[in-house]
Design a protein around this motif. Structure first.
Motif, PDB file in Angstrom:
ATOM      1  N   ASP A  39       0.816  -1.217   0.000  1.00  0.00           N
ATOM      2  CA  ASP A  39       0.000   0.000   0.000  1.00  0.00           C
ATOM      3  C   ASP A  39       0.850   1.266   0.000  1.00  0.00           C
ATOM      4  O   ASP A  39       0.329   2.369   0.123  1.00  0.00           O
ATOM      5  CB  ASP A  39      -0.963   0.001   1.188  1.00  0.00           C
ATOM      6  CG  ASP A  39      -0.244  -0.150   2.523  1.00  0.00           C
ATOM      7  OD1 ASP A  39       1.010  -0.076   2.555  1.00  0.00           O
ATOM      8  OD2 ASP A  39      -0.930  -0.351   3.547  1.00  0.00           O
ATOM      9  N   SER A  40       2.194   1.114  -0.169  1.00  0.00           N
ATOM     10  CA  SER A  40       3.079   2.278  -0.270  1.00  0.00           C
ATOM     11  C   SER A  40       4.239   1.923  -1.193  1.00  0.00           C
ATOM     12  O   SER A  40       5.375   1.707  -0.751  1.00  0.00           O
ATOM     13  CB  SER A  40       3.599   2.675   1.120  1.00  0.00           C
ATOM     14  OG  SER A  40       4.361   3.852   1.061  1.00  0.00           O
ATOM     15  N   PRO A  41       3.980   1.826  -2.510  1.00  0.00           N
ATOM     16  CA  PRO A  41       4.977   1.302  -3.449  1.00  0.00           C
ATOM     17  C   PRO A  41       6.305   2.054  -3.466  1.00  0.00           C
ATOM     18  O   PRO A  41       7.365   1.435  -3.563  1.00  0.00           O
ATOM     19  CB  PRO A  41       4.262   1.410  -4.806  1.00  0.00           C
ATOM     20  CG  PRO A  41       2.804   1.370  -4.466  1.00  0.00           C
ATOM     21  CD  PRO A  41       2.688   2.108  -3.170  1.00  0.00           C
ATOM     22  N   THR A  42       6.276   3.371  -3.393  1.00  0.00           N
ATOM     23  CA  THR A  42       7.524   4.138  -3.480  1.00  0.00           C
ATOM     24  C   THR A  42       8.431   3.856  -2.284  1.00  0.00           C
ATOM     25  O   THR A  42       9.628   3.562  -2.438  1.00  0.00           O
ATOM     26  CB  THR A  42       7.221   5.641  -3.562  1.00  0.00           C
ATOM     27  OG1 THR A  42       6.416   5.901  -4.706  1.00  0.00           O
ATOM     28  CG2 THR A  42       8.520   6.433  -3.660  1.00  0.00           C
ATOM     29  N   ALA A  43       7.858   3.956  -1.069  1.00  0.00           N
ATOM     30  CA  ALA A  43       8.650   3.688   0.132  1.00  0.00           C
ATOM     31  C   ALA A  43       9.119   2.251   0.167  1.00  0.00           C
ATOM     32  O   ALA A  43      10.264   1.948   0.549  1.00  0.00           O
ATOM     33  CB  ALA A  43       7.821   4.010   1.369  1.00  0.00           C
ATOM     34  N   ALA A  44       8.275   1.320  -0.251  1.00  0.00           N
ATOM     35  CA  ALA A  44       8.641  -0.093  -0.224  1.00  0.00           C
ATOM     36  C   ALA A  44       9.788  -0.387  -1.176  1.00  0.00           C
ATOM     37  O   ALA A  44      10.718  -1.136  -0.845  1.00  0.00           O
ATOM     38  CB  ALA A  44       7.424  -0.952  -0.582  1.00  0.00           C
ATOM     39  N   ALA A  45       9.752   0.200  -2.389  1.00  0.00           N
ATOM     40  CA  ALA A  45      10.818  -0.037  -3.357  1.00  0.00           C
ATOM     41  C   ALA A  45      12.166   0.432  -2.822  1.00  0.00           C
ATOM     42  O   ALA A  45      13.186  -0.262  -2.952  1.00  0.00           O
ATOM     43  CB  ALA A  45      10.488   0.671  -4.670  1.00  0.00           C
ATOM     44  N   SER A  46      12.209   1.623  -2.199  1.00  0.00           N
ATOM     45  CA  SER A  46      13.464   2.130  -1.636  1.00  0.00           C
ATOM     46  C   SER A  46      13.967   1.232  -0.514  1.00  0.00           C
ATOM     47  O   SER A  46      15.154   0.932  -0.418  1.00  0.00           O
ATOM     48  CB  SER A  46      13.284   3.515  -1.058  1.00  0.00           C
ATOM     49  OG  SER A  46      12.743   4.389  -1.884  1.00  0.00           O
ATOM     50  N   ALA A  47      13.056   0.825   0.340  1.00  0.00           N
ATOM     51  CA  ALA A  47      13.450   0.025   1.500  1.00  0.00           C
ATOM     52  C   ALA A  47      13.948  -1.347   1.082  1.00  0.00           C
ATOM     53  O   ALA A  47      14.916  -1.868   1.647  1.00  0.00           O
ATOM     54  CB  ALA A  47      12.270  -0.111   2.460  1.00  0.00           C
ATOM     55  N   LEU A  48      13.289  -1.960   0.095  1.00  0.00           N
ATOM     56  CA  LEU A  48      13.737  -3.268  -0.380  1.00  0.00           C
ATOM     57  C   LEU A  48      15.116  -3.172  -1.020  1.00  0.00           C
ATOM     58  O   LEU A  48      15.939  -4.078  -0.881  1.00  0.00           O
ATOM     59  CB  LEU A  48      12.717  -3.830  -1.368  1.00  0.00           C
ATOM     60  CG  LEU A  48      11.347  -4.201  -0.768  1.00  0.00           C
ATOM     61  CD1 LEU A  48      10.346  -4.516  -1.878  1.00  0.00           C
ATOM     62  CD2 LEU A  48      11.476  -5.381   0.194  1.00  0.00           C
ATOM     63  N   ARG A  49      15.373  -2.067  -1.727  1.00  0.00           N
ATOM     64  CA  ARG A  49      16.705  -1.853  -2.300  1.00  0.00           C
ATOM     65  C   ARG A  49      17.741  -1.672  -1.184  1.00  0.00           C
ATOM     66  O   ARG A  49      18.840  -2.226  -1.230  1.00  0.00           O
ATOM     67  CB  ARG A  49      16.684  -0.616  -3.199  1.00  0.00           C
ATOM     68  CG  ARG A  49      18.064  -0.157  -3.699  1.00  0.00           C
ATOM     69  CD  ARG A  49      18.768  -1.221  -4.503  1.00  0.00           C
ATOM     70  NE  ARG A  49      17.959  -1.637  -5.645  1.00  0.00           N
ATOM     71  CZ  ARG A  49      18.186  -2.753  -6.347  1.00  0.00           C
ATOM     72  NH1 ARG A  49      19.169  -3.548  -5.996  1.00  0.00           N
ATOM     73  NH2 ARG A  49      17.409  -3.061  -7.365  1.00  0.00           N
ATOM     74  N   GLY A  50      17.370  -0.900  -0.151  1.00  0.00           N
ATOM     75  CA  GLY A  50      18.284  -0.719   0.973  1.00  0.00           C
ATOM     76  C   GLY A  50      18.596  -2.017   1.690  1.00  0.00           C
ATOM     77  O   GLY A  50      19.713  -2.249   2.154  1.00  0.00           O
ATOM     78  N   TYR A  51      17.593  -2.901   1.770  1.00  0.00           N
ATOM     79  CA  TYR A  51      17.788  -4.218   2.382  1.00  0.00           C
ATOM     80  C   TYR A  51      18.859  -4.997   1.622  1.00  0.00           C
ATOM     81  O   TYR A  51      19.796  -5.543   2.213  1.00  0.00           O
ATOM     82  CB  TYR A  51      16.453  -4.952   2.371  1.00  0.00           C
ATOM     83  CG  TYR A  51      16.450  -6.350   2.942  1.00  0.00           C
ATOM     84  CD1 TYR A  51      16.098  -6.580   4.261  1.00  0.00           C
ATOM     85  CD2 TYR A  51      16.756  -7.448   2.145  1.00  0.00           C
ATOM     86  CE1 TYR A  51      16.059  -7.866   4.787  1.00  0.00           C
ATOM     87  CE2 TYR A  51      16.721  -8.739   2.642  1.00  0.00           C
ATOM     88  CZ  TYR A  51      16.375  -8.947   3.977  1.00  0.00           C
ATOM     89  OH  TYR A  51      16.352 -10.223   4.486  1.00  0.00           O
ATOM     90  N   ALA A  52      18.719  -5.057   0.304  1.00  0.00           N
ATOM     91  CA  ALA A  52      19.678  -5.805  -0.520  1.00  0.00           C
ATOM     92  C   ALA A  52      21.080  -5.210  -0.445  1.00  0.00           C
ATOM     93  O   ALA A  52      22.077  -5.924  -0.295  1.00  0.00           O
ATOM     94  CB  ALA A  52      19.196  -5.837  -1.973  1.00  0.00           C
TER      95      ALA A  52
END
Length: 552
Positions: free
Chosen positions: A86-99
């Motif tokens: 429900d928050s695609p922009t924040a999720a995309a950044s966070a998933l990239r930061g995780y990797a």
């Protein structure tokens, strides 16, 4: 320091080698698109965050969406995965930061299952799963969960927050793998031997925590693993250790063997569970060698601010020697009672009147009236009773001490402006005079060491100095009188027969009870003890001090 990439840094697509199903994906090193550009598949998803249903989605639908989300995450199709939230922009950044922060090589999800209605996110179904991540220097497995919501049109989405990455991860935190950052290792606070962990001693638990927080550790090696870091890259919490490092240490002045004795001493059965505190010092250096206490009111060894009773007669005697020119042989008549400034004073029971008493004899039997008479006569001039205060400050270093490591201590007090009956009471450690075992141990140390050395608990800590060194003459007089107290005076029942010991007992009135004090030294240490509710110094604090002086 391996600093985690802060959540919020957007990334590009990733080329992948799919190993199979939702279970496992290898994340190859090329994390950006080729020259012609590659585009991640996008999910057709129209979840309406402004119209969230209060009805949780079915278990089957929630699990199906979670699998879609995890499949995209495992394959590093991050735009697709984020689109399931429900928050695609924040999720995309966070998933990239995780990797990036974990240097992710492979990601696998297992045991995806519904756990029913979420107790945290209203109107959501909780889906749990197990994460196995191959990261820098090792493989990390942990349990996690997401909350799946639906909107009023029936569209589903994973409710996004940073705890999707790891349970409890804060909004301004990220994950790192490899060399562990500073802050996630706990420094050991050790004794002067450099190895005994002081956390084993119950009396030192608060002091150890304070020193660990404020003092700079030395040595140690950094291990590898997974940790939570803050926005600045500083370690917050260690999550997984792959290779253990060596904890840095903070070395104190505490003598481990003597500390063990002190812990036992304050629980001596003769005290009948009364609160007790004791401090032992190396009188040559001022180093605190042991510090122990009991009772529910905190550390009374360094913060138990009480009237010290007749132990203050050490300072009174020094003032009579330094400021009035008296000697141990000077007259100090011991009468049953005495009135000073309209206040009547008595001796403790058992003190026999001796009109021909000398100062040394009065000191040995702890005659209150003798010290009030001489103190009031020689040290109070035209209403000015500041002489005792001046002696305590100038010779015995009374003031605000910093013992090191941020450890707080309570300052003693001998006011310079005492009036009325307190002008007399101060000479026997009553009235407005207050002290701690730490200060009274330092008084004995000053006498034995022929000079003030401010107590410290960290070697190398700055030590305050006294404006005027105690004279060899005064120190010699006091050593002789304190030796008399130990061999044939009020401390003899506990300390008689111990070689090289000088002492002074004290019994101070407080409300409806008395407190017992004793301070002493031998050839190695100076020690003081306070027992709240002790009937006398020798029959309460005397037992504690004997343990320290004999090391048993």
């Amino acid at each position: 320091m391996n600093r985690g990439v802060k959540i919020g840094i957007a990334g590009t697509g990733a080329a992948l080698l799919v190993v199979g199903g939702i279970g496992a994906y290898n994340v190859v090193q090329a994390m950006s698109s080729g020259p012609t550009g590659s585009v991640e598949p996008k999910m057709a998803h129209t979840f309406d965050s402004a119209a969230v249903s209060s009805e949780p989605p079915s278990d089957a639908k929630a699990v199906a969406l979670t699998r879609t989300f995890l499949d995209g995450w495992a394959g590093q199709r991050l735009t697709a995965a984020a689109g399931a939230t429900d928050s695609p922009t924040a999720a995309a950044s966070a998933l990239r930061g995780y990797a990036d922060g974990l240097h992710l090589q492979k990601l696998e999800f297992k045991q995806v299952a519904s756990a029913g209605a979420s107790t945290v996110t209203a109107g959501a179904t909780k889906v749990t799963f197990e994460v196995t991540a191959r990261v820098a220097d090792g493989t990390w497995t942990y349990a996690s969960a997401v909350a799946v919501r639906q909107d009023t049109a029936g569209q589903l989405a994973v409710h996004w927050n940073n705890s999707v990455l790891y349970p409890g991860l804060g909004d301004d935190q990220s994950l790192t793998a490899g060399k562990l950052p500073e802050g996630v290792s706990t420094a050991k606070v050790v004794a002067s031997d450099g190895k005994t962990d002081l956390a084993r001693f119950s009396s030192l638990s608060d002091i150890v925590a304070t020193i660990r927080k404020n003092a700079k550790p030395a040595g140690g090696t950094t291990g590898t693993g997974v940790a939570v870091v803050d926005a600045g890259g500083e370690g917050v919490k260690m999550l997984k250790v792959f290779a253990k490092g060596k904890d840095p240490v903070i070395t104190t002045t505490i003598d481990a063997s003597l500390q063990a004795v002190a812990e036992t001493a304050v629980t001596d059965s003769h005290l009948q569970d009364k609160p007790a505190g004791t401090v032992a010092l190396d009188w040559r250096t001022g180093h605190i060698l042991a510090l122990a206490h009991t009772g529910a009111d905190g550390d009374i060894a360094i913060n138990g601010i009480k009237s010290p009773g007749s132990t203050m007669k050490i300072v009174t005697s020094a003032a009579l020697f330094d400021q009035a020119g008296l000697t141990p042989a000077s007259p100090a008549p011991c009468t049953d009672s005495l009135t000073a400034n309209s206040q009547l004073f008595h001796n403790d029971s058992g003190v026999t009147a001796n009109p021909g008493s000398t100062l040394a004899q009065a000191f040995a039997v702890s005659c209150n009236t003798a010290f009030i008479k001489d103190g009031f006569h020689y040290l109070v001039h035209d209403g000015d009773a500041s002489a005792l205060h001046d002696e305590a400050v100038n010779v015995f270093g009374m003031g605000s001490w910093s013992i090191g490591g941020g450890v707080a201590t309570t300052d003693p007090s001998i006011p310079a402006d005492v009036e009325g009956g307190d002008q007399a009471a101060q000479f026997i450690g009553q009235g407005r005079v207050t002290a701690t075992p730490l200060f009274m141990a330092s008084v004995a140390a000053t006498v034995r060491g022929v000079g003030f050395k401010q107590p410290v608990i960290l070697p190398g800590q700055d030590q305050a100095t006294a404006p005027r060194p105690i004279s060899a003459r005064t120190a010699g007089y006091l050593q002789s009188m304190m030796r008399g107290v130990a061999t044939g005076g009020t401390a003899a029942p506990r300390l008689g027969g111990l070689a090289g010991v000088g002492a002074k007992t004290g019994t101070a009135e407080e409300g409806d009870h008395t407190n017992g004090w004793l301070t002493a030294y031998n050839s190695n240490i100076a020690v003081a003890a306070l027992v709240e509710g002790g009937s006398s110094g020798v029959d309460s604090a005397g037992y504690v001090v004997r343990h320290l002086l004999t090391g048993s």
